[in-house]
Design a protein around this motif. Structure first.
Motif, PDB file in Angstrom:
ATOM      1  N   MET A 190       0.839  -1.211   0.000  1.00 40.99           N
ATOM      2  CA  MET A 190       0.000   0.000   0.000  1.00 40.99           C
ATOM      3  C   MET A 190       0.869   1.255   0.000  1.00 40.99           C
ATOM      4  O   MET A 190       1.926   1.273   0.627  1.00 40.99           O
ATOM      5  CB  MET A 190      -0.871   0.010   1.258  1.00 40.99           C
ATOM      6  N   GLU A 191       0.379   2.289  -0.679  1.00 38.21           N
ATOM      7  CA  GLU A 191       1.094   3.568  -0.717  1.00 38.21           C
ATOM      8  C   GLU A 191       1.295   4.117   0.694  1.00 38.21           C
ATOM      9  O   GLU A 191       0.431   3.934   1.542  1.00 38.21           O
ATOM     10  CB  GLU A 191       0.197   4.545  -1.465  1.00 38.21           C
ATOM     11  N   LYS A 192       2.412   4.810   0.917  1.00 37.12           N
ATOM     12  CA  LYS A 192       2.692   5.347   2.266  1.00 37.12           C
ATOM     13  C   LYS A 192       1.773   6.542   2.564  1.00 37.12           C
ATOM     14  O   LYS A 192       1.597   7.432   1.739  1.00 37.12           O
ATOM     15  CB  LYS A 192       4.173   5.759   2.308  1.00 37.12           C
ATOM     16  N   ARG A 193       1.173   6.540   3.730  1.00 39.13           N
ATOM     17  CA  ARG A 193       0.318   7.652   4.175  1.00 39.13           C
ATOM     18  C   ARG A 193       0.764   8.066   5.580  1.00 39.13           C
ATOM     19  O   ARG A 193       1.474   7.310   6.257  1.00 39.13           O
ATOM     20  CB  ARG A 193      -1.148   7.222   4.241  1.00 39.13           C
ATOM     21  N   ASP A 194       0.284   9.237   6.052  1.00 36.64           N
ATOM     22  CA  ASP A 194       0.649   9.670   7.412  1.00 36.64           C
ATOM     23  C   ASP A 194       0.213   8.615   8.441  1.00 36.64           C
ATOM     24  O   ASP A 194       0.946   8.294   9.372  1.00 36.64           O
ATOM     25  CB  ASP A 194      -0.050  11.000   7.763  1.00 36.64           C
ATOM     26  N   TYR A 195      -1.018   8.136   8.273  1.00 30.89           N
ATOM     27  CA  TYR A 195      -1.574   7.095   9.166  1.00 30.89           C
ATOM     28  C   TYR A 195      -2.328   6.091   8.299  1.00 30.89           C
ATOM     29  O   TYR A 195      -2.769   6.430   7.198  1.00 30.89           O
ATOM     30  CB  TYR A 195      -2.556   7.701  10.185  1.00 30.89           C
ATOM     31  N   ASP A 196      -2.509   4.883   8.816  1.00 30.43           N
ATOM     32  CA  ASP A 196      -3.337   3.919   8.070  1.00 30.43           C
ATOM     33  C   ASP A 196      -4.790   4.389   8.090  1.00 30.43           C
ATOM     34  O   ASP A 196      -5.479   4.318   7.079  1.00 30.43           O
ATOM     35  CB  ASP A 196      -3.245   2.521   8.707  1.00 30.43           C
ATOM     36  N   ALA A 197      -5.247   4.837   9.275  1.00 32.40           N
ATOM     37  CA  ALA A 197      -6.658   5.233   9.393  1.00 32.40           C
ATOM     38  C   ALA A 197      -6.802   6.440  10.305  1.00 32.40           C
ATOM     39  O   ALA A 197      -6.013   6.631  11.236  1.00 32.40           O
ATOM     40  CB  ALA A 197      -7.485   4.077   9.943  1.00 32.40           C
ATOM     41  N   VAL A 198      -7.827   7.232   9.991  1.00 31.65           N
ATOM     42  CA  VAL A 198      -8.164   8.401  10.810  1.00 31.65           C
ATOM     43  C   VAL A 198      -9.579   8.177  11.335  1.00 31.65           C
ATOM     44  O   VAL A 198     -10.446   7.691  10.597  1.00 31.65           O
ATOM     45  CB  VAL A 198      -8.103   9.683   9.938  1.00 31.65           C
ATOM     46  N   VAL A 199      -9.812   8.512  12.609  1.00 32.44           N
ATOM     47  CA  VAL A 199     -11.172   8.447  13.161  1.00 32.44           C
ATOM     48  C   VAL A 199     -11.535   9.857  13.626  1.00 32.44           C
ATOM     49  O   VAL A 199     -10.751  10.507  14.325  1.00 32.44           O
ATOM     50  CB  VAL A 199     -11.259   7.442  14.336  1.00 32.44           C
ATOM     51  N   VAL A 200     -12.708  10.320  13.226  1.00 35.12           N
ATOM     52  CA  VAL A 200     -13.162  11.665  13.598  1.00 35.12           C
ATOM     53  C   VAL A 200     -14.241  11.533  14.676  1.00 35.12           C
ATOM     54  O   VAL A 200     -15.320  10.998  14.416  1.00 35.12           O
ATOM     55  CB  VAL A 200     -13.729  12.411  12.366  1.00 35.12           C
ATOM     56  N   GLY A 201     -13.933  12.003  15.894  1.00 36.26           N
ATOM     57  CA  GLY A 201     -14.904  11.942  16.994  1.00 36.26           C
ATOM     58  C   GLY A 201     -14.544  10.826  17.960  1.00 36.26           C
ATOM     59  O   GLY A 201     -14.408   9.666  17.551  1.00 36.26           O
ATOM     60  N   ALA A 202     -14.376  11.199  19.244  1.00 34.40           N
ATOM     61  CA  ALA A 202     -13.936  10.215  20.243  1.00 34.40           C
ATOM     62  C   ALA A 202     -15.016   9.930  21.274  1.00 34.40           C
ATOM     63  O   ALA A 202     -14.801  10.035  22.477  1.00 34.40           O
ATOM     64  CB  ALA A 202     -12.656  10.690  20.912  1.00 34.40           C
ATOM     65  N   GLY A 203     -16.229   9.583  20.807  1.00 33.93           N
ATOM     66  CA  GLY A 203     -17.258   9.031  21.693  1.00 33.93           C
ATOM     67  C   GLY A 203     -16.968   7.538  21.839  1.00 33.93           C
ATOM     68  O   GLY A 203     -15.944   7.038  21.348  1.00 33.93           O
ATOM     69  N   PRO A 204     -17.871   6.793  22.507  1.00 32.27           N
ATOM     70  CA  PRO A 204     -17.628   5.354  22.666  1.00 32.27           C
ATOM     71  C   PRO A 204     -17.411   4.642  21.328  1.00 32.27           C
ATOM     72  O   PRO A 204     -16.580   3.727  21.233  1.00 32.27           O
ATOM     73  CB  PRO A 204     -18.889   4.844  23.366  1.00 32.27           C
ATOM     74  N   ASN A 205     -18.132   5.088  20.290  1.00 31.44           N
ATOM     75  CA  ASN A 205     -17.984   4.404  18.999  1.00 31.44           C
ATOM     76  C   ASN A 205     -16.700   4.790  18.269  1.00 31.44           C
ATOM     77  O   ASN A 205     -16.064   3.933  17.647  1.00 31.44           O
ATOM     78  CB  ASN A 205     -19.210   4.665  18.128  1.00 31.44           C
ATOM     79  N   GLY A 206     -16.318   6.063  18.346  1.00 28.63           N
ATOM     80  CA  GLY A 206     -15.049   6.475  17.730  1.00 28.63           C
ATOM     81  C   GLY A 206     -13.885   5.767  18.408  1.00 28.63           C
ATOM     82  O   GLY A 206     -12.967   5.259  17.763  1.00 28.63           O
ATOM     83  N   LEU A 207     -13.943   5.712  19.752  1.00 30.61           N
ATOM     84  CA  LEU A 207     -12.879   5.037  20.501  1.00 30.61           C
ATOM     85  C   LEU A 207     -12.842   3.547  20.164  1.00 30.61           C
ATOM     86  O   LEU A 207     -11.781   2.955  19.984  1.00 30.61           O
ATOM     87  CB  LEU A 207     -13.093   5.252  22.000  1.00 30.61           C
ATOM     88  N   ALA A 208     -14.041   2.937  20.062  1.00 32.57           N
ATOM     89  CA  ALA A 208     -14.102   1.501  19.756  1.00 32.57           C
ATOM     90  C   ALA A 208     -13.521   1.227  18.368  1.00 32.57           C
ATOM     91  O   ALA A 208     -12.775   0.258  18.170  1.00 32.57           O
ATOM     92  CB  ALA A 208     -15.547   1.015  19.826  1.00 32.57           C
ATOM     93  N   ALA A 209     -13.847   2.094  17.411  1.00 29.19           N
ATOM     94  CA  ALA A 209     -13.317   1.916  16.054  1.00 29.19           C
ATOM     95  C   ALA A 209     -11.800   2.063  16.070  1.00 29.19           C
ATOM     96  O   ALA A 209     -11.066   1.240  15.492  1.00 29.19           O
ATOM     97  CB  ALA A 209     -13.948   2.951  15.113  1.00 29.19           C
ATOM     98  N   ALA A 210     -11.326   3.102  16.762  1.00 32.37           N
ATOM     99  CA  ALA A 210      -9.875   3.366  16.795  1.00 32.37           C
ATOM    100  C   ALA A 210      -9.135   2.193  17.440  1.00 32.37           C
ATOM    101  O   ALA A 210      -8.095   1.747  16.948  1.00 32.37           O
ATOM    102  CB  ALA A 210      -9.623   4.661  17.560  1.00 32.37           C
ATOM    103  N   ILE A 211      -9.688   1.677  18.537  1.00 35.77           N
ATOM    104  CA  ILE A 211      -9.044   0.547  19.232  1.00 35.77           C
ATOM    105  C   ILE A 211      -9.015  -0.686  18.328  1.00 35.77           C
ATOM    106  O   ILE A 211      -8.006  -1.383  18.209  1.00 35.77           O
ATOM    107  CB  ILE A 211      -9.786   0.248  20.560  1.00 35.77           C
ATOM    108  N   THR A 212     -10.145  -0.958  17.665  1.00 33.61           N
ATOM    109  CA  THR A 212     -10.217  -2.164  16.822  1.00 33.61           C
ATOM    110  C   THR A 212      -9.168  -2.104  15.702  1.00 33.61           C
ATOM    111  O   THR A 212      -8.485  -3.096  15.415  1.00 33.61           O
ATOM    112  CB  THR A 212     -11.635  -2.295  16.218  1.00 33.61           C
ATOM    113  N   LEU A 213      -9.014  -0.937  15.091  1.00 38.23           N
ATOM    114  CA  LEU A 213      -8.059  -0.798  13.992  1.00 38.23           C
ATOM    115  C   LEU A 213      -6.620  -0.852  14.508  1.00 38.23           C
ATOM    116  O   LEU A 213      -5.756  -1.509  13.923  1.00 38.23           O
ATOM    117  CB  LEU A 213      -8.299   0.523  13.256  1.00 38.23           C
ATOM    118  N   GLN A 214      -6.385  -0.168  15.631  1.00 38.41           N
ATOM    119  CA  GLN A 214      -5.018  -0.145  16.185  1.00 38.41           C
ATOM    120  C   GLN A 214      -4.633  -1.556  16.662  1.00 38.41           C
ATOM    121  O   GLN A 214      -3.505  -1.993  16.456  1.00 38.41           O
ATOM    122  CB  GLN A 214      -4.978   0.863  17.338  1.00 38.41           C
TER     123      GLN A 214
END
Ligand SMILES: Cc1cc2nc3c(=O)[nH]c(=O)nc-3n(C[C@H](O)[C@H](O)[C@H](O)COP(=O)(O)OP(=O)(O)OC[C@H]3O[C@@H](n4cnc5c(N)ncnc54)[C@H](O)[C@@H]3O)c2cc1C
Length: 477
Positions: free
Chosen positions: A1-25
């Motif tokens: 895959m092409e190099k990017r600053d991050y693999d994924a960005v999550v916008v908004g840190a409610g329970p769902n944003g945090l859950a998404a970020a944790i799952t990806l990380q």
């Protein structure tokens, strides 16, 4: 895959944003999480809203969906300081005659206290409690081929009728009132199809896992999720209000913990006209009016059991609850609203200075309703707990529009990120193969405007992250 600053960005840190970020990380990706406010947490923040030393839950207070979440249960949140504390009685439902119906951890005890409805209650909830673990992932997620179709069909047959229809199984006011209070969490007219579903889910969660609060406040769930994410190597940027995609670091995927209204503003130009029009048609629901109190002494409920309950459903009979939950959809309120009342200090004395107490309550009102409901809510509490008003040291209120101002995910005070009726239950925010995918490659929605909807459980974020992993990173969890 092409190099990017991050693999994924999550916008908004409610329970769902945090859950998404944790799952990806956790899946080995690098994740950047942006939050507009100075503190992460969304609907899970705690603040001294009234007087010094009184810690109030600004939004969510009672978290049966967190403790029972099949995703949160996999996380080592205890190692990051999270402790759930449990009241002796999960929920009480007082009546005008001074008695109360109770939701207890024990299904058998709950049923036996309902007298003539003992068998009816056990017949309705007993089987669900037994097969719940087989179907929880199917019920609390997007539509898919179920792992246990037979149990799921059995559940569906109980969940699909309206709450009013199911209430006909009961003969006592106690059972009917208890049932109506649970179903009213759906924030819909109780004549709507599938309003039985939320009552079944909440009561089953009560019997299997309890209705706890987080020790120290719902902000403790945020702290644990945030610190766990950071321990996995994740990056959080607070005070970062995303208005445009151009503000974001480069990545292969962006997941938005926001609702369709805001998503259209930020990324609408990337969407197909069909998807944009689907998001434009997305329906928001009724609002809430909320009050927090600092109390000199706890609420003196006439029904003594209600003094020992973490949550008290104040609404008297099925008929009264049905009336209020119906009338808010005609842009009106009654002077006897259904009030969801929580008293955190019953099981968590750390919320207030020694000997003092906190209480939290809200009632449902029309979306964007601008009249002050404080006096009406306090009179409803006083009706079942005479002397309550004299115990108030200070109060803090939030109208639907102030709730939206606090967090623009709560459009018009809608705490569920959109109506959770049968038409928007599994297809929120749009009818698509996967509700988490937008029409633009690499852009996903992960807020409570996706299945399974509102509540602190992180499951919308988890499922959106799973979809992203599969689509973009060709990884199956
Ligand atoms: C008054 C009230 C009482 C509630 N009570 C309960 C309860 O007792 N139990 C329960 O389980 N649930 C309860 N809820 C519901 C629960 O809080 C929500 O369903 C849940 O928080 C939704 O999670 P979310 O991650 O989808 O969104 P949110 O929690 O709303 O989080 C979204 C986050 O995104 C941030 N954000 C928004 N836009 C942007 C942007 N453009 N750029 C950057 N960041 C942005 C917000 O600041 C916020 O931090 C309650 C909610 C309210 C308001």
């Amino acid at each position: 895959m092409e190099k990017r600053d991050y693999d994924a960005v999550v916008v908004g840190a409610g329970p769902n944003g945090l859950a998404a970020a944790i799952t990806l990380q956790r899946a080995g990706l690098s994740v950047w999480l942006a939050e507009s406010k100075p503190e992460i947490g969304g609907g899970m923040r705690t603040a001294e809203l009234t007087l010094p030393g009184f810690k109030h839950d600004v939004c969510s207070a009672v978290v049966p969906m967190a403790v029972s979440s099949p995703f949160f249960r996999t996380l080592p949140l205890g190692d990051f300081g999270l402790e759930y504390v449990y009241p002796e009685i999960e929920a009480a439902h007082p009546f005008d005659d001074g008695t109360a119906a109770l939701l207890l951890r024990s299904l058998e005890k709950t049923a036996s206290l309902l007298g003539a409805d003992e068998k009816n209650y056990a017949g309705l909830l007993g089987p669900v409690e037994k097969y719940w673990t087989n179907i929880e992932k199917d019920v609390l997620g997007p539509l898919h081929i179920p792992e246990q179709p037979v149990d799921l069909i059995k559940f569906g047959l109980k969940a699909l009728p309206s709450a009013i229809h199911t209430a006909k199984k009961f003969s006592t006011n106690h059972a009917k009132g208890l049932w109506a209070g649970m179903a009213a969490h759906s924030i819909q007219p109780l004549s709507n199809i599938a309003t039985s579903a939320i009552a079944l889910v909440l009561m089953t969660a009560g019997h299997k896992y309890g209705w706890p609060v987080a020790k120290g406040g719902s902000g403790s769930i945020t702290k644990a999720l945030g610190n766990y994410f950071i321990s996995l190597g994740g990056t959080i940027e607070t005070n970062f209000y995303v208005k445009s995609l151009d503000q974001l670091p480069s990545s292969h995927a962006v997941l938005f913990d926001i609702t369709p209204k805001q998503l259209l503003k930020i990324a609408g130009h990337k969407f197909s006209s069909l998807y944009s029009s689907q998001l434009n048609r997305y329906r928001y629901g009724a609002g809430v009016f909320k009050v927090d109190w600092a109390l000199d002494k706890p609420a003196p409920f006439i029904a003594e059991e209600a003094c020992r309950a973490g949550t008290v459903h104040i609404g008297n009979t099925l008929e009264e609850i049905v009336e209020h939950e119906k009338i808010i959809w005609q842009n009106k309120v009654t002077d006897k609203p259904f009030v969801l009342f929580a008293q955190q200090t019953v099981c968590d004395p750390s919320r207030a200075p020694e000997g003092k107490h906190t209480a939290w309550a809200y009632c449902h009102v029309p979306n964007g309703y601008d009249k002050d409901m404080t006096a009406v809510i306090e009179s409803q509490v006083e009706r079942f707990a005479p002397g309550f008003k004299e115990r108030i040291l200070a109060r803090h209120t939030l109208s639907p529009l102030q709730i939206e101002e606090y967090n623009n995910n709560y459009v018009g005070g809608d705490i569920n990120g959109g109506v959770i009726d049968i038409r928007q239950l599994f297809t929120r925010p749009a009818l698509r193969w996967s509700p988490y995918r937008t029409s633009a490659k690499g852009l996903y929605i992960c807020s409570s405007s996706t299945p399974p909807g509102g509540g602190v459980h992180g499951l919308c974020g988890y499922h959106a992250a799973k979809r992203t992993l599969k689509d973009i990173f060709k990884t199956e969890l």
